[in-house]
Structures are given as structure tokens and as C-alpha cells.
Design an enzyme around this catalytic site. Structure first.
Site, PDB file in Angstrom:
ATOM      1  N   LYS A  66       0.893  -1.293  -0.045  1.00  0.00           N
ATOM      2  CA  LYS A  66      -0.203  -0.016  -0.070  1.00  0.00           C
ATOM      3  C   LYS A  66       0.719   1.297   0.059  1.00  0.00           C
ATOM      4  O   LYS A  66       0.339   2.092  -0.878  1.00  0.00           O
ATOM      5  CB  LYS A  66      -0.957   0.107   1.180  1.00  0.00           C
TER       6      LYS A  66
ATOM      7  N   LYS B 267      -1.971 -10.419  -7.358  1.00  0.00           N
ATOM      8  CA  LYS B 267      -3.089 -11.112  -6.877  1.00  0.00           C
ATOM      9  C   LYS B 267      -4.348 -10.731  -7.315  1.00  0.00           C
ATOM     10  O   LYS B 267      -4.735  -9.336  -7.335  1.00  0.00           O
ATOM     11  CB  LYS B 267      -3.036 -11.627  -5.487  1.00  0.00           C
TER      12      LYS B 267
ATOM     13  N   LYS C 228     -10.188  -7.288  -5.016  1.00  0.00           N
ATOM     14  CA  LYS C 228     -11.734  -6.636  -5.419  1.00  0.00           C
ATOM     15  C   LYS C 228     -11.432  -5.197  -5.161  1.00  0.00           C
ATOM     16  O   LYS C 228     -12.207  -4.335  -5.797  1.00  0.00           O
ATOM     17  CB  LYS C 228     -12.646  -7.479  -4.326  1.00  0.00           C
TER      18      LYS C 228
HETATM   19  P1  ATP Z   1      -8.572  -6.488  -0.969  1.00  0.00           P
HETATM   20  O1  ATP Z   1      -8.668  -6.867  -2.447  1.00  0.00           O
HETATM   21  O2  ATP Z   1      -9.745  -5.094  -0.846  1.00  0.00           O
HETATM   22  O3  ATP Z   1      -7.390  -6.089  -0.375  1.00  0.00           O
HETATM   23  P2  ATP Z   1      -8.986  -8.985  -0.314  1.00  0.00           P
HETATM   24  O4  ATP Z   1      -9.983  -9.634  -1.036  1.00  0.00           O
HETATM   25  O5  ATP Z   1      -7.672  -9.288  -0.160  1.00  0.00           O
HETATM   26  O6  ATP Z   1      -9.250  -7.349  -0.238  1.00  0.00           O
HETATM   27  P3  ATP Z   1     -10.433  -9.820   2.070  1.00  0.00           P
HETATM   28  O7  ATP Z   1     -11.847  -9.517   1.584  1.00  0.00           O
HETATM   29  O8  ATP Z   1     -10.502  -9.653   3.763  1.00  0.00           O
HETATM   30  O9  ATP Z   1      -9.102  -9.294   1.513  1.00  0.00           O
HETATM   31  O10 ATP Z   1     -10.042 -11.439   1.745  1.00  0.00           O
HETATM   32  C1  ATP Z   1     -11.038 -12.599   2.530  1.00  0.00           C
HETATM   33  C2  ATP Z   1     -10.257 -13.863   2.121  1.00  0.00           C
HETATM   34  O11 ATP Z   1      -9.953 -14.021   0.781  1.00  0.00           O
HETATM   35  C3  ATP Z   1      -8.641 -13.873   2.678  1.00  0.00           C
HETATM   36  O12 ATP Z   1      -8.829 -15.160   3.488  1.00  0.00           O
HETATM   37  C4  ATP Z   1      -7.701 -13.847   1.773  1.00  0.00           C
HETATM   38  O13 ATP Z   1      -6.828 -14.455   1.983  1.00  0.00           O
HETATM   39  C5  ATP Z   1      -8.573 -14.487   0.515  1.00  0.00           C
HETATM   40  N1  ATP Z   1      -8.251 -13.904  -0.811  1.00  0.00           N
HETATM   41  C6  ATP Z   1      -8.375 -12.646  -1.324  1.00  0.00           C
HETATM   42  N2  ATP Z   1      -7.760 -12.324  -2.589  1.00  0.00           N
HETATM   43  C7  ATP Z   1      -7.416 -13.709  -2.802  1.00  0.00           C
HETATM   44  C8  ATP Z   1      -6.760 -14.344  -3.952  1.00  0.00           C
HETATM   45  N3  ATP Z   1      -6.418 -13.562  -4.989  1.00  0.00           N
HETATM   46  N4  ATP Z   1      -6.437 -15.639  -4.213  1.00  0.00           N
HETATM   47  C9  ATP Z   1      -7.041 -16.544  -2.986  1.00  0.00           C
HETATM   48  N5  ATP Z   1      -7.397 -16.072  -1.881  1.00  0.00           N
HETATM   49  C10 ATP Z   1      -7.659 -14.581  -1.733  1.00  0.00           C
END
Ligand code: ATP
Ligand code: LTN
Length: 331
Positions: free
Chosen positions: A114, A196, A199
Site C-alpha cells: 500500500k 493477486k 476486489k
Molecule cells: P482487497 O482486495 O480489498 O485487499 P481482499 O479480497 O484481499 O481485499 P479480504 O476480503 O479480507 O481481502 O479477503 C478475504 C479472504 O480471501 C482472505 O482469506 C484472503 O486471503 C482471501 N483472498 C483474497 N484474495 C485472494 C486471491 N486472489 N486468491 C486467493 N485468496 C484470496
């Protein structure tokens, strides 16, 4: 009996990465572990570490809760709740800030990423976020925490914080273990397979949300970045984009990477992508229909009320003991 705890931030529409890395795993675990207890919360306090629009945040919080249920979560066996409705998360989060060092927080890659992205102003809560995340987990004495690969480092820090607390004040918190899936723990961006799938990403072509319709899913898979080699094999170093699609295919259809490669080794990218898109549509559309049913019923509020009551009971008792242990208050 073990307690399994996980959380998800309402920062955007749930993606296929969230589904494969976290949701699907949680649902699978629940089916496999009949005697265990499952706590799942929507981490809205974590969402406000970056600016959110209030009415959108509230809507997404409910959307995510409904989506989790639509993905097959067993409502009878899950304590589903909203983080900010249990004040003890923030309370313990603050206490744990006094048990984590600046240097440890500075090493967190999510925070460093970030910092590097320059496009957001960094709030102090974004920096201290891992202390709150540790609180979310150890407040309930979680034994296991199913998460995607990106959360591994935060889980390691959570274990360090719990151990440190237990060492200084004598055993009090359960030290949790992460559960990270073997396949699908890191789903990558469809346009940039070095990153990765996220969202809160700006380019929607890079991610599939659980709300995308058939046409959108098909279009996004079709335009997913691959390579010019034209050979279907699993090579995450040389063929990152294709390897990501193979990962998605294997996870979503619950078969091994080898089986996917075997099936398509004499095929071409076009056919492979068409089949993948179709498989995704077959999985996601029924989830969307179920989601519509849940979001339009009163059931969701009842489930969240029940979740709040169970979580609150546990959190209240744990925090009363915790403060006593630390020497806070009169007794
Ligand atoms: P942001 O994209 O806003 O940073 P995020 O999707 O990474 O958010 P969370 O919504 O808190 O964050 O993630 C929820 C769960 O989804 C966590 O266990 C995270 O490890 C998993 N996750 C998020 N993105 C991925 C991905 N690309 N592949 C696998 N697991 C994921
Ligand atoms: N930090 C996580 C979301 C999260 C979480 C948790 C996951 C907050 N609290 C507790 C598991 C357990 C993320 O950014 N993905």
C-alpha cells in the site's frame, strides 16, 4: 472440539479469488469437520482503514454475509456476525497494539504494498491493522484460521503476539494455526498474473466477481492474458497466466492440476478457456440465484442477530478476564 474463525473485508464485490482462497475452503471444512465450531465475520472495521462511502459499505456488508450463505455455508452451524457489532474486537485490538512492535508492523507486505502504490493516503489504522486482525482471531480462542496465501504473514504475526502475551501474563490465548489451501491459495489478476486478484483493484477485466453474469464471465476469461507458446502445461514460471487459469479450473471443479493438464494437453487455449468459462458459469449462476433469495428475505437479519448474540457472549467473557489479567480497571 475445535473453533475455526475467519473474516472478510467488505471493500468491494467478492471475487473469484475470495471464493476459491477463502469461502470455498471454509464451506468444505465445515462439511468435513462435523463436530467443530465455525465463527465467520464481516470485517467492516478493517474496511474503513481505507476510505469507504457509508451507504455502500453498509450494503456490501450485508451482500457479503448473504453471499457466504449462498456459497453453501451451513447457517445452523455458523456464528455469522458483523465485526463492528462486537465492540471487544476494537478493545482487544488496542490492547494488542501494546504487544506488537513498530518493526514487526513495518515488515508486513500488505502494508508495504500500500505504501508503494502511492495512490492512497495511508491511515494509521492501516498500519496497526494486524493488531486488530490478531484480536479478531484470539478473542475467540480460534484453533484454525482458513485464509488465502496473502494472509500467511498476518497469521504468523498473530501467533507471535499471542505467544508474547501468554509468556508475559501466563497462558491465556489459544495460539491459532492458519489453514491455507494447497491449490488456489493465490488466484492472480487475469490481466496481470504477477499480481493477486483483488476486489479493490481498478481494472475490472482483471477480476471476476461472484456477481458477474454469464456474458461477463465468458468475456473476462476469453481476454485473460496467456502467452504465445500455445502449449497447455502447468508452468507457473514461464506461463504464469495459463497456470493461473489452470489453478482456477482445478479449484473450481475440485480436481487436480494434473488431471486438468492431462485433459487439455492436446487442446488449444481457445477450447480450454471456453470450457473454463462454462464451468465457472455453472458454479456461479446457481450461487447468484441463491444469493437473490437470501438478500430478499428477513432470514439474513435473524442469522446476524443470532451470530451477534453468540459472539458477543464469548467476547464479553474473554475480555473481562483479559483486562483482569493485565491489571486494567478495579477488579
Ligand atoms: P482487497 O482486495 O480489498 O485487499 P481482499 O479480497 O484481499 O481485499 P479480504 O476480503 O479480507 O481481502 O479477503 C478475504 C479472504 O480471501 C482472505 O482469506 C484472503 O486471503 C482471501 N483472498 C483474497 N484474495 C485472494 C486471491 N486472489 N486468491 C486467493 N485468496 C484470496
Ligand atoms: N486481513 C484479512 C481479513 C481479516 C481476517 C481477519 C481474516 C480481518 N480479520 C481474521 C482471517 C481472520 C484480509 O485482508 N484479507
Amino acid at each position: 472440539m475445535k473453533r475455526i474463525v475467519s473474516g472478510i473485508k467488505p471493500t468491494g464485490s467478492l471475487t473469484l479469488g475470495n471464493y476459491i482462497g477463502a469461502i470455498k475452503q471454509f464451506v468444505k471444512l465445515q462439511k468435513a469437520r462435523e463436530n467443530d465450531e465455525f465463527f465467520l465475520f464481516i470485517a467492516d472495521l478493517h474496511a474503513i482503514t481505507t476510505r469507504q462511502i457509508p451507504h455502500e459499505l453498509r450494503k456490501r456488508t450485508l451482500d457479503i454475509a448473504a453471499m457466504y450463505l449462498a456459497c453453501g455455508l451451513d447457517k445452523e452451524r455458523t456464528t455469522l456476525f458483523i465485526q463492528s457489532e462486537i465492540p471487544q474486537h476494537a478493545e482487544l485490538g488496542y490492547i494488542l497494539q501494546s504487544n506488537v512492535y513498530m518493526g514487526e508492523l513495518e515488515r508486513m507486505t500488505q502494508y508495504k504494498d500500500k505504501l508503494e502504490s502511492n495512490d492512497v493516503s495511508i491511515s494509521s489504522s492501516l498500519f496497526t491493522y494486524p493488531a486488530l486482525m490478531a484480536a479478531d482471531i484470539i478473542l475467540y480462542d480460534a484453533d484454525y484460521v482458513p485464509v488465502g496465501d496473502d494472509q500467511k504473514q498476518h497469521l504468523e504475526l498473530t501467533r507471535d503476539i499471542a505467544n508474547r502475551f501468554n509468556h508475559y501474563y501466563s497462558d491465556f490465548f489459544t495460539v491459532p494455526e492458519p489453514l491455507i489451501p494447497e491449490v488456489g491459495a493465490r488466484i492472480m489478476d487475469l490481466q496481470n498474473p504477477e499480481k493477486k486478484m483483488s476486489k479493490s483493484e481498478n481494472n475490472p477485466k482483471g477480476y471476476i466477481t461472484l456477481f458477474d453474469d454469464e456474458k461477463t464471465i465468458t468475456r473476462k476469461i476469453k481476454s485473460a492474458k496467456t502467452d504465445s507458446l500455445g502449449i497447455i502445461k502447468y508452468d507457473p514460471l514461464e506461463q504464469k497466466g495459463l497456470a493461473n487459469l489452470i489453478n482456477i479450473f482445478a479449484s473450481i471443479s475440485d480436481i487436480s492440476i494434473n488431471q486438468i493438464v492431462d485433459k487439455y494437453k492436446n487442446s488449444d487455449y481457445k477450447t480450454f478457456k471456453e470450457d473454463l468459462a462454462k464451468t465457472l458459469v455453472d458454479v456461479l449462476i446457481p450461487i447468484q440465484l441463491k444469493y437473490q433469495e437470501i438478500i430478499n428475505s428477513n432470514e439474513l437479519n435473524e442469522i446476524l442477530d443470532k451470530g451477534r448474540s453468540i459472539a458477543s457472549d464469548y467476547a464479553f467473557k474473554k475480555m473481562r478476564k483479559c483486562k483482569r489479567k493485565i491489571g486494567l480497571g478495579r477488579k
